[in-house]
Design an enzyme around this catalytic site. Structure first.
Site: not given
Ligand code: NAD
Length: 349
Positions: A231, A255, A260, A292
């Site tokens: 994000r 990305d 954005e 994105h």
């Molecule tokens: P997920 O929930 O499986 O993993 C997120 C991880 O972040 C977890 O392990 C959690 O414990 C950790 N976390 C939570 N709070 C934290 C903190 N304060 N400090 C450090 N780590 C922390 O999520 P995911 O499916 O792996 O997705 C990750 C991120 O990717 C999403 O939050 C989303 O914003 C982003 N995303 C982007 C796209 C894209 O097209 N660019 C697509 C999907 C997801």
């Protein structure tokens, strides 16, 4: 037949949803994002489907509920754009697609990293001009370097494996470390100090906003490469720009971008007053910005459509909602829905 107001529609959304809908719902496709201005479009609908840059603040939540909408189906994983307190108060159920292809996003992070490191973007434009000079295209081996992964959930853990495949040492930081992954968890300070590549995979929360800022960059390994597919708000863009200029950051693959929602997903090439920081970032040779698009694979689109339609089926059939997001659950740590005091019959609302 239930009518679903479908916002922020692109051709690829229509294709995947139409293919899997099989006449289950009347999908009313709108190109506009879901914002307060777009609320009249939901009149006569039974549910709403929105995407990542919708602005679902209190006004929108109230406007949806006033128009009889009780279900908001997000067709994305992230949900930082929703006022869950308002949704909870007004009785708006929110569901999402928690996982559709962690590989799509992790592989895009790897694509950004390799493109930057090996200057593929520059090489491709040179050879189009029949310029076959290699001057200025020297990269570095990823093998033997250190990757720092912030957030080791579904996407971060896949990216960790990709980095291991390159022969990189992997350091990890997570607020909730997962011992089952066998990763070396370290403090954020140590990760920043020792990593040649830092890749962000944690959610945007108040505590993670600007996790990459002037202070953390100052303590980082000089010249590190930053990859952000998570994000935009995780990175202080002004601080990143300054650090790219003085070489503290060697390259950035982005990305996502803080502001954005005003720019991404559309052709803005005719807009004369462009966002200054974004323009400056894009103009730098060691920065790659994609719009994105990390999620955008055939497999991910099919999974998004299938899970969204299944979420709606479960909601309208009164069945348990495994992908519901609830304000109470979020306040008590998010993950353990079974602890939600309001949860009955597999639902929090
Ligand atoms: P997920 O929930 O499986 O993993 C997120 C991880 O972040 C977890 O392990 C959690 O414990 C950790 N976390 C939570 N709070 C934290 C903190 N304060 N400090 C450090 N780590 C922390 O999520 P995911 O499916 O792996 O997705 C990750 C991120 O990717 C999403 O939050 C989303 O914003 C982003 N995303 C982007 C796209 C894209 O097209 N660019 C697509 C999907 C997801």
């Amino acid at each position: 037949m239930k009518r679903i107001a479908f916002f922020d529609t692109k051709q690829y959304d229509k294709e995947s949803f139409d293919r899997l809908n099989n006449g289950r719902y009347e999908l009313c496709y709108f190109e506009t994002r879901l914002t307060a201005k777009a609320l009249p479009l939901v009149e006569g609908c039974d549910g709403v489907c929105a995407f990542v840059n919708a602005e679902i603040d209190r006004t929108v939540v109230e406007g949806l509920v006033e128009r009889g909408i009780r279900i908001l189906a997000l067709r994305c994983a992230g949900y930082n754009n929703v006022d869950f307190e308002a949704a909870f108060e007004k009785g708006l159920t929110v569901v999402r697609v928690p996982a559709y292809s962690p590989y799509a996003v992790a592989e895009h992070a790897a694509a950004l990293l390799l493109t930057l490191n090996r200057h593929i973007h520059k090489a491709a434009s040179r050879t189009r001009d029949f310029n076959f000079s290699l001057v200025g295209l020297t990269g570095f081996d990823l093998h033997g370097k250190t990757a720092g992964i912030i957030g080791t959930g579904k996407i971060g853990s896949v990216f960790a494996n990709i980095c291991k495949g390159f022969g990189m040492k992997v350091l990890a930081y997570d607020a909730f470390p997962n011992p089952a992954l066998g990763l070396e968890y370290v403090s954020l300070e140590k990760l920043m100090a020792e990593s040649d590549v830092v890749s962000l995979h944690c959610p945007l929360l108040p505590e993670t906003k600007h996790i990459i800022n002037a202070e953390s960059i100052a303590k980082a390994k000089p010249g590190f490469t930053l990859i952000n597919t998570s994000r935009g708000g995780l990175v202080d863009s002004e601080a990143l720009l300054a650090a790219l200029r003085d070489g503290k950051v060697g390259g950035a693959g982005l990305d996502v971008y803080e502001e954005e929602s005003d720019w991404f997903y559309e052709d803005r090439s005719e807009v004369t007053r462009q966002n200054k920081t974004l323009s400056l970032l894009i103009s730098m040779p060691n920065v790659i910005v994609t719009s994105h698009q990390a999620f955008l694979t055939r497999e991910a689109l099919a999974n998004i459509a299938e899970t969204t339609l299944n979420n709606l089926d479960a909601y309208f059939a009164g069945k348990p909602l495994e992908n519901e997001i609830c304000y109470r659950c979020l306040k008590t740590g998010g993950a353990k829905k079974s602890d939600c005091p309001r949860r009955k019959n597999g639902r929090c609302h």
